[in-house]
Design an enzyme around this catalytic site. Structure first.
Site, PDB file in Angstrom:
ATOM      1  N   PRO A 134     -11.212  -0.767  -1.897  1.00 28.32           N
ATOM      2  CA  PRO A 134     -12.404  -1.560  -2.193  1.00 28.32           C
ATOM      3  C   PRO A 134     -13.644  -0.861  -1.657  1.00 28.32           C
ATOM      4  O   PRO A 134     -13.556   0.027  -0.795  1.00 28.32           O
ATOM      5  CB  PRO A 134     -12.156  -2.877  -1.446  1.00 28.32           C
ATOM      6  CG  PRO A 134     -11.283  -2.485  -0.306  1.00 28.32           C
ATOM      7  CD  PRO A 134     -10.425  -1.340  -0.799  1.00 28.32           C
TER       8      PRO A 134
ATOM      9  N   HIS B 113      -7.648   0.896   2.260  1.00 26.78           N
ATOM     10  CA  HIS B 113      -7.366  -0.505   2.575  1.00 26.78           C
ATOM     11  C   HIS B 113      -6.151  -0.725   3.483  1.00 26.78           C
ATOM     12  O   HIS B 113      -5.973  -1.808   4.038  1.00 26.78           O
ATOM     13  CB  HIS B 113      -7.151  -1.261   1.259  1.00 26.78           C
ATOM     14  CG  HIS B 113      -7.565  -2.692   1.282  1.00 26.78           C
ATOM     15  ND1 HIS B 113      -7.757  -3.410   2.443  1.00 26.78           N
ATOM     16  CD2 HIS B 113      -7.814  -3.562   0.271  1.00 26.78           C
ATOM     17  CE1 HIS B 113      -8.110  -4.641   2.143  1.00 26.78           C
ATOM     18  NE2 HIS B 113      -8.151  -4.764   0.847  1.00 26.78           N
TER      19      HIS B 113
ATOM     20  N   TYR C 296       0.791  -1.229   0.000  1.00 30.57           N
ATOM     21  CA  TYR C 296       0.000   0.000   0.000  1.00 30.57           C
ATOM     22  C   TYR C 296       0.826   1.283   0.000  1.00 30.57           C
ATOM     23  O   TYR C 296       0.713   2.098  -0.914  1.00 30.57           O
ATOM     24  CB  TYR C 296      -0.948   0.002   1.212  1.00 30.57           C
ATOM     25  CG  TYR C 296      -1.967  -1.104   1.143  1.00 30.57           C
ATOM     26  CD1 TYR C 296      -2.931  -1.122   0.137  1.00 30.57           C
ATOM     27  CD2 TYR C 296      -1.954  -2.148   2.058  1.00 30.57           C
ATOM     28  CE1 TYR C 296      -3.860  -2.142   0.054  1.00 30.57           C
ATOM     29  CE2 TYR C 296      -2.876  -3.177   1.983  1.00 30.57           C
ATOM     30  CZ  TYR C 296      -3.816  -3.175   0.976  1.00 30.57           C
ATOM     31  OH  TYR C 296      -4.719  -4.187   0.888  1.00 30.57           O
TER      32      TYR C 296
ATOM     33  N   SER D  19     -10.571 -12.340  -4.783  1.00 33.30           N
ATOM     34  CA  SER D  19     -10.821 -12.381  -3.345  1.00 33.30           C
ATOM     35  C   SER D  19     -12.237 -12.856  -3.082  1.00 33.30           C
ATOM     36  O   SER D  19     -13.186 -12.439  -3.756  1.00 33.30           O
ATOM     37  CB  SER D  19     -10.637 -10.987  -2.739  1.00 33.30           C
ATOM     38  OG  SER D  19     -10.691 -11.049  -1.341  1.00 33.30           O
ATOM     39  N   GLN D  20     -12.369 -13.739  -2.100  1.00 36.14           N
ATOM     40  CA  GLN D  20     -13.692 -14.150  -1.632  1.00 36.14           C
ATOM     41  C   GLN D  20     -14.096 -13.222  -0.488  1.00 36.14           C
ATOM     42  O   GLN D  20     -13.386 -13.117   0.500  1.00 36.14           O
ATOM     43  CB  GLN D  20     -13.656 -15.594  -1.126  1.00 36.14           C
ATOM     44  CG  GLN D  20     -14.968 -16.027  -0.482  1.00 36.14           C
ATOM     45  CD  GLN D  20     -14.932 -17.432   0.077  1.00 36.14           C
ATOM     46  OE1 GLN D  20     -15.765 -18.251  -0.277  1.00 36.14           O
ATOM     47  NE2 GLN D  20     -13.978 -17.725   0.954  1.00 36.14           N
TER      48      GLN D  20
ATOM     49  N   SER E 187      -6.050 -15.023   4.901  1.00 30.89           N
ATOM     50  CA  SER E 187      -5.838 -14.382   6.188  1.00 30.89           C
ATOM     51  C   SER E 187      -4.799 -15.134   7.010  1.00 30.89           C
ATOM     52  O   SER E 187      -4.819 -16.357   7.100  1.00 30.89           O
ATOM     53  CB  SER E 187      -7.159 -14.329   6.964  1.00 30.89           C
ATOM     54  OG  SER E 187      -6.939 -13.881   8.281  1.00 30.89           O
TER      55      SER E 187
END
Length: 638
Positions: free
Chosen positions: A103, A329, A90, A544-545, A445
């Site tokens: 997002p 984010h 980032y 991404s889920q 994660s």
């Protein structure tokens, strides 16, 4: 076979009691790296890379030295990769935040009959925000636990404490994530309300008392009246935050030369969050259009200036019912965004009558308009920022699709992980569109560890390639053989996910080795200048889920110019896909990708059904039962 190392000891005095993130064995990571890239690059390039990797990992070589330094860093830090990862992912990124980085969560479309409805909704939402912040401040949120393979494992909660007290400060070369520190006598808490490109300070605590919903509504009415006063309207300074980070840093350095601007910036940077009261966009609010509007605001002619992108949470409430939240984010992951927004939607659904019953304070100060002194130089910056945002708006190719053929329940009945199944479907889709696979990012994660954020599950596996080729290029392969390859691809994806959530993926490890070589000021190892490595971190497919239990969906933009962003939300009987790309890339088309994806999902269902019937028949006749990929739920997501 990858080694699942024993987890490093917990830090003395660490209040979470969580273990430290492990450092994977060097040779394991190098072997996995070669496997990940072997089928994605030409053979000649692979041979060169194999030589480079062998040299890097040789006994007594630079790789072993850097690995030793990483192990020392692990002993000294709560999380050895956290700072490296945050800067690389980032803070060092110079692209504009809208579309490229931030997002959004798109809420259910609202039916506002009048302006009062909009402001009542806003007051209700702000009241929910304050309730949620109170839970965070008092450590009232229950410690979350892992699911599936991680069932019962406590997860790091650090990210929640950055939702309302952090700010991304732009810099010329790298940004800074600033966390506000509480003091013995904190100033009254406030939020910033953006309305008609103007910014207003709304104190939510006055004389140590939190405003109730009626008070908040009264103050919002005042803000709306102030915003409607055209004589008072100032330049849309928020547009500057939509620009590239270096450009915004330069503009900010000029803004702060004036004390009025410094005071206004200070109020924004210390606020809890933004609430953006948007004007009607004037377009049909399809899912695709709402997603696009949430990502960029529609540019200057719509609500693109009604934002301040450096704050972690911007709640958008459109007069036309287009509502949602924009997330900066860098402080936290998608699961935190989901948990916060789901709490708010439940709160609002259960508190409709609070506004009527609440007792109002008799007297409280009016909200304050933030003032700006805009020099000609700042006006030049604003014009440039406006132009670049407009190009971004026109360039985004967004497509939201609700696939209704089936959902996660059908996949579970096949005894497969829904996430792994969908990842294989995305690989098949990309191959059908482009006749090749590419480095793919799926976030996993690692919150089971101190200060854990995410690592990458590389979904473009050799096993996935074997399956997609069987489904696309081979007419002489039987359904049973296709199913065998399908199950293998899903099983490998599932196993890779388990490795990632246990801290054994390769991306963070390679990043750590690269960054520690910079710190030591040694010559950059050839491993990291090799074209294969540069290809490996060019994520043409970023996935991404982000599952939800409320009626909403998450989306984001591509991370490379010729790539796709693919966010998905699996529900019991349907799956929501949000696919993005850029129109100026001749290689991509979101519409083609989504149409191809629908076809692939149906083909995969047909294959499962055919093979289930065949397997059931064989079992009834005394044959061998069909193989299944063990079902597993993972900690995946943005």
């Amino acid at each position: 076979m990858p080694v699942l190392q024993r987890e490093p000891s917990k830090t003395a005095g660490d209040p979470s009691g969580l273990p430290k993130l492990p450092v994977a064995p060097l040779q394991q990571t190098l072997d996995m790296y070669l496997k990940c890239m072997s089928h994605l690059i030409p053979e000649e390039q692979l041979r060169k890379t194999q030589t480079i990797v062998k040299k890097f990992g040789a006994p007594g070589g630079v790789g072993e030295m850097l690995q030793m330094k990483l192990l020392e860093r692990r002993d000294l830090k709560s999380n050895w990769v956290f700072d490296y990862w945050l800067e690389d992912m980032y803070l060092n990124n110079r692209l504009a935040l809208p579309v490229n980085s931030s997002p959004v969560m798109v809420f259910p479309k609202q039916k506002f009959r009048c302006q009062s409805d909009v402001l009542r909704y806003a007051a209700n939402l702000i009241s929910g925000v304050l309730e949620y912040k109170s839970l965070i401040d008092t450590h009232g949120l229950p410690v979350e636990e892992g699911r599936g393979q991680q069932a019962g494992t406590p997860l790091c909660m650090d990210q929640y404490y950055k939702v309302f007290n952090s700010y991304r400060l732009p810099g010329p070369k790298t940004d800074t994530l600033v966390a506000q520190k509480s003091t013995v006598m904190p100033e009254p808490e406030h939020i910033i309300v953006a309305c008609k490109n103007q910014l207003f300070v709304l104190d939510v605590v006055i004389n140590f008392r939190r405003l109730n919903e009626k008070d908040l509504y009264t103050q919002l009415v005042r803000i709306r009246e102030m915003a409607d006063c055209e004589k008072e309207c100032l330049s849309p300074i928020g547009l500057l935050t939509s620009d590239g980070r270096t450009q915004w840093a330069e503009a900010r350095s000029i803004l702060i030369k004036d004390s009025t601007n410094r005071d206004s910036l200070d109020m924004i940077e210390r606020c809890l969050c933004l609430v953006c009261l948007d004007e009607s966009s004037g377009i049909e609010l399809t899912d695709t259009n709402r997603a696009s509007l949430m990502l960029h605001g529609g540019g200057k002619d719509k609500n693109g200036g009604n934002r301040w992108y450096d704050k972690p949470m911007q709640f958008v409430i459109g007069a036309d019912g287009c509502c949602g939240v924009i997330c900066e984010h860098s402080p936290f992951e998608g699961i935190v965004l989901v948990q916060c927004t789901e709490y708010l939607l439940r709160y609002m659904r259960g508190s409709v009558s609070k506004l009527v019953r609440a007792a109002s304070m008799s007297e409280f100060p009016a909200p304050r308009r933030l003032r700006w002194k805009c020099s000609p130089e700042i006006q030049t910056f604003l014009a440039a920022s406006t132009g670049r945002l407009q190009k971004l708006v026109q360039n985004l190719d967004m497509k939201v699709n609700k696939f209704t053929g089936y959902g996660k329940e059908f996949i579970k009945r096949q005894k497969m992980s829904p996430d792994a199944y969908i990842q294989v479907a995305l690989q098949l889709t990309f191959y059908r569109c482009h006749r090749r696979l590419v480095p793919t990012y799926e976030s996993a994660s690692i919150r089971r560890f101190q200060e854990g954020r995410v690592d990458n599950i590389r979904s473009a596996t050799p096993e996935a390639l074997a399956f997609v080729k069987a489904m696309t290029d081979s007419s002489n392969i039987t359904d049973a053989e296709k199913m065998e390859k399908f199950l293998t691809a899903v099983t490998v994806q599932t196993n890779n996910t388990i490795l990632a959530v246990k801290g054994m993926a390769i991306d963070n490890h390679l990043l750590g080795l690269r960054e520690i070589s910079k710190e030591l000021k040694v010559e950059m190892p050839e491993l990291f200048t090799d074209p294969t490595y540069l290809t490996s971190i060019h994520f043409t497919l970023s996935t991404s889920q982000v599952p939800t239990t409320e009626e909403m969906f998450c989306c984001y933009g591509p991370v490379v110019p010729n790539g796709y962003g693919a966010c998905y939300n699996p529900q019991a009987d349907h799956i929501i896909f949000c696919v993005s790309s850029f129109r100026d890339s001749a290689e991509t088309s979101s519409d083609l990708f989504v149409k191809t994806l629908e076809g692939c999902l149906k083909e995969m269902q047909d294959l499962c059904r055919k093979c289930n019937i065949q397997a059931d028949s064989a079992e009834r006749m005394g044959g061998t039962p069909k193989k299944t990929a063990k079902k597993s739920q993972q900690e995946t997501g943005t």
